[in-house]
Design a protein around this motif. Structure first.
Motif, PDB file in Angstrom:
ATOM      1  N   PHE A 193      32.822  45.839  37.854  1.00 13.48           N
ATOM      2  CA  PHE A 193      33.628  45.147  36.858  1.00 13.48           C
ATOM      3  C   PHE A 193      33.254  45.558  35.434  1.00 13.48           C
ATOM      4  O   PHE A 193      32.149  46.036  35.167  1.00 13.48           O
ATOM      5  CB  PHE A 193      33.477  43.635  37.014  1.00 13.48           C
ATOM      6  CG  PHE A 193      32.087  43.124  36.741  1.00 13.48           C
ATOM      7  CD1 PHE A 193      31.672  42.803  35.454  1.00 13.48           C
ATOM      8  CD2 PHE A 193      31.181  42.932  37.785  1.00 13.48           C
ATOM      9  CE1 PHE A 193      30.399  42.322  35.203  1.00 13.48           C
ATOM     10  CE2 PHE A 193      29.910  42.448  37.541  1.00 13.48           C
ATOM     11  CZ  PHE A 193      29.516  42.148  36.252  1.00 13.48           C
ATOM     12  N   ALA A 194      34.203  45.356  34.542  1.00 13.63           N
ATOM     13  CA  ALA A 194      33.986  45.598  33.116  1.00 13.63           C
ATOM     14  C   ALA A 194      34.031  44.259  32.386  1.00 13.63           C
ATOM     15  O   ALA A 194      34.809  43.376  32.739  1.00 13.63           O
ATOM     16  CB  ALA A 194      35.056  46.535  32.551  1.00 13.63           C
ATOM     17  N   VAL A 195      33.187  44.124  31.377  1.00  8.53           N
ATOM     18  CA  VAL A 195      33.137  42.909  30.570  1.00  8.53           C
ATOM     19  C   VAL A 195      33.611  43.254  29.167  1.00  8.53           C
ATOM     20  O   VAL A 195      33.150  44.223  28.556  1.00  8.53           O
ATOM     21  CB  VAL A 195      31.719  42.324  30.514  1.00  8.53           C
ATOM     22  CG1 VAL A 195      31.679  41.077  29.636  1.00  8.53           C
ATOM     23  CG2 VAL A 195      31.228  41.996  31.910  1.00  8.53           C
ATOM     24  N   ARG A 196      34.545  42.475  28.672  1.00  5.06           N
ATOM     25  CA  ARG A 196      35.028  42.686  27.316  1.00  5.06           C
ATOM     26  C   ARG A 196      33.991  42.222  26.312  1.00  5.06           C
ATOM     27  O   ARG A 196      33.389  41.160  26.489  1.00  5.06           O
ATOM     28  CB  ARG A 196      36.329  41.906  27.090  1.00  5.06           C
ATOM     29  CG  ARG A 196      37.505  42.486  27.833  1.00  5.06           C
ATOM     30  CD  ARG A 196      37.961  43.779  27.211  1.00  5.06           C
ATOM     31  NE  ARG A 196      39.049  44.400  27.964  1.00  5.06           N
ATOM     32  CZ  ARG A 196      39.607  45.547  27.633  1.00  5.06           C
ATOM     33  NH1 ARG A 196      39.173  46.220  26.583  1.00  5.06           N
ATOM     34  NH2 ARG A 196      40.576  46.062  28.362  1.00  5.06           N
ATOM     35  N   PRO A 197      33.739  43.000  25.258  1.00  4.03           N
ATOM     36  CA  PRO A 197      32.770  42.546  24.254  1.00  4.03           C
ATOM     37  C   PRO A 197      33.267  41.287  23.567  1.00  4.03           C
ATOM     38  O   PRO A 197      34.469  41.151  23.297  1.00  4.03           O
ATOM     39  CB  PRO A 197      32.690  43.720  23.269  1.00  4.03           C
ATOM     40  CG  PRO A 197      33.964  44.481  23.473  1.00  4.03           C
ATOM     41  CD  PRO A 197      34.329  44.300  24.914  1.00  4.03           C
ATOM     42  N   PRO A 198      32.378  40.331  23.301  1.00  7.36           N
ATOM     43  CA  PRO A 198      32.810  39.092  22.646  1.00  7.36           C
ATOM     44  C   PRO A 198      33.276  39.355  21.226  1.00  7.36           C
ATOM     45  O   PRO A 198      32.785  40.248  20.540  1.00  7.36           O
ATOM     46  CB  PRO A 198      31.553  38.217  22.665  1.00  7.36           C
ATOM     47  CG  PRO A 198      30.417  39.192  22.779  1.00  7.36           C
ATOM     48  CD  PRO A 198      30.935  40.344  23.570  1.00  7.36           C
ATOM     49  N   ALA A 199      34.268  38.593  20.806  1.00  5.93           N
ATOM     50  CA  ALA A 199      34.752  38.693  19.430  1.00  5.93           C
ATOM     51  C   ALA A 199      33.771  37.957  18.517  1.00  5.93           C
ATOM     52  O   ALA A 199      33.547  36.755  18.675  1.00  5.93           O
ATOM     53  CB  ALA A 199      36.145  38.083  19.315  1.00  5.93           C
TER      54      ALA A 199
END
Length: 551
Positions: free
Chosen positions: A267-273
């Protein structure tokens, strides 16, 4: 003859002499507390499960349930999945998987897991609050901590604490870490404790990066302060040095682990804003933080002016007052407090400070980010005030009355009827009309899929101007492959949904522009369902999300 007359005869049956035998009454006393503790846990779980069911399953929790279901069926690395900015891969997802193993995939998976997490959180806070105390003071410490957390309010507080994972479940392994460190401090410093704490911190950070602020930073700061105050040799400070070094290493290990998982096709995790508030916004953010803390403790007055609501909030102010009193005491005596109290105090300050300086927090949508404030405040209250309360002649009766009120509130919460779920109604209608694969907005799609036990599958799409697109977010890439799936319908957001941008009419117009005119239009439970005689997936384009999907 000789000295034989001085010997005491021992029965041939091999029984222990009476002077060494454990009194018969000691065994019931020894097992009374564990049995009572387990019974309390079962009762709390039953009550919290009923309260959790007062909130319909939402898409964040449903997404985790689908990820756990995929993992349970062999996709160990969750290949093809794009997570949000928090994966929960090592925290709630394994828990969901175990629940699904016994219960299957359905809406109650989220409710059961939430009730389980909060029950463990209450019990763990009570144990950590007890610390080294025994007898009356130990019991008072545990009751204070558990009492403060006993009765989460209905509504937004239930959504925050007894619904989606959203950092609340992360507090359970965090309490385990603090319990290990605290138990070690009560005996002697042992080398394996820093290693175990570092390994657990790394494990939890893979699932929830918020642990960096709630666990790693406070532990490093406190250990550094203790070393500077002691001014001893490296050998004398080895324990704090090991804890701090292990915490720092854990952050790097977690980061590397996520990269390795992604490199292996997982899986890939989106970087937090990340956005910081302007100086002019800090006072407003501070007020939002105050309201968020009140909401976590059940003392939020913003839900209306009904006398019953105001009365419940007033009762919960007792917990806020105890936690504030304890934090003040911890700060005044910071230099003489034990390691765990110091770490919890710094963790609470770091969490609140980060919450205030971030850009545009709001009570309804971001309170979960400081969920740790509740167990931390409860533990500090029990641990630092238990002795004072136990010695006060008038304080014990007052405490008993407040605890009784909290118990009554939780009973009231637990007997509330389970509301109707529009998503479940739509899922049932789709199943009955043999519409098994289609599209919907994020805040309803995965929830409808879980509500329908995956017999009907609704995949999320987003609006981009006047068209509909696929933005990878809590989704699996193969869902949108037209060679594998045939999507024939779209469920527009319901009229009461404030999370998805645009009106149902706007979504309908975007759908017509993207897919052409539908062959059928239906209204079910406030939703508009559009049906086409073709596969919609080839007409979708893919765009990257601009950041977290906010509600």
């Amino acid at each position: 003859m000789g000295g034989s007359e001085l010997e005491t005869p021992v029965a041939e049956t091999g029984t222990t002499p009476a002077s060494h035998a454990r009194p018969a009454s000691a065994w019931p006393r020894r097992w009374a507390w564990p049995v009572l503790f387990v019974a309390a846990g079962l009762a709390l779980f039953a009550a919290y499960l009923r309260q959790a069911q007062t909130v319909p399953v939402m898409s964040d929790g449903a997404s985790n349930a689908l990820q756990a279901w995929d993992l349970l069926h062999g996709n160990v690395l969750l290949r093809g999945w794009t997570m949000s900015d928090v994966s929960f891969y090592t925290t709630e997802i394994p828990q969901y998987m175990l629940v699904e193993l016994a219960h299957g995939l359905n809406a109650d998976v989220v409710h059961i897991a939430a009730a389980m997490s909060y029950t463990l959180l209450v019990l763990g806070a009570a144990l950590l609050a007890r610390g080294r105390a025994a007898g009356r003071e130990g019991a008072v410490r545990m009751l204070v901590a558990a009492g403060i957390m006993l009765a989460p309010s209905l509504g937004t507080a239930t959504v925050t604490l007894l619904s989606n994972p959203d950092h609340t479940g992360t507090q359970v392994p965090m309490l385990v870490i603090w319990l290990i460190i605290d138990t070690d401090a009560q005996r002697r410093a042992r080398w394996w404790v820093p290693a175990t704490a570092a390994a657990l911190l790394a494990w939890v950070q893979v699932g929830d990066p918020l642990v960096l602020y709630e666990g790693v930073v406070p532990l490093v700061l406190v250990c550094a302060i203790r070393i500077l105050r002691r001014r001893g040799s490296l050998a004398e400070n080895w324990y704090e040095l090991s804890l701090a070094a292990g915490a720092v290493v854990s952050a790097g290990v977690a980061w590397v682990a996520l990269k390795v998982i992604n490199r292996l096709g997982g899986f890939a995790v989106r970087p937090p804003a990340v956005a910081f508030a302007h100086l002019d916004h800090l006072p407003a953010n501070a007020w939002v933080a105050v309201r968020s803390v009140l909401l976590l403790f059940g003392a939020d007055f913003s839900g209306g002016q009904r006398p019953a609501h105001i009365g419940l909030a007033v009762v919960h102010l007792a917990g806020v007052a105890l936690a504030a009193w304890a934090v003040g005491r911890a700060l005044r005596r910071f230099g003489t407090e034990d390691l765990v109290v110091q770490v919890l105090t710094v963790a609470l300050i770091v969490l609140l400070a980060a919450y205030v300086v971030r850009g545009n927090p709001n009570v309804a949508g971001s309170t979960h980010e400081i969920a740790g404030v509740l167990p931390i405040g409860a533990v500090l209250a029990g641990r630092l005030l238990g002795g004072t309360l136990a010695r006060g002649r008038l304080l014990i009766p007052a405490l008993a009355v407040i605890l009784g009120c909290y118990a009554g509130i939780e009973v009231h919460n637990a007997v509330q009827p389970r509301p109707s779920d529009p998503n479940a109604q739509v899922a049932a209608w789709l199943t009955a009309h043999h519409l098994t694969y289609g599209l919907g907005d994020y805040w309803n799609a995965n929830a409808m899929t879980v509500d329908g036990a995956s017999q009907v599958q609704v995949r999320s799409v987003s609006r981009s101007g006047d068209t509909l697109v696929y933005r990878p977010w809590e989704s699996e890439n193969s869902w949108y492959d037209p060679a594998q799936h045939d999507a024939t319908f779209l469920v527009t957001p319901g009229p009461a949904n404030a999370c998805s941008p645009g009106t149902p009419a706007g979504w309908e117009a975007a759908a017509r522009a993207t897919f052409g005119p539908p062959s059928g239009t239906y209204r079910v439970a406030g939703f508009i369902i559009l049906v086409w005689p073709k596969n919609l997936l080839p007409d979708l384009t893919t765009k990257s999300p601009h950041g977290p999907i906010q509600c």
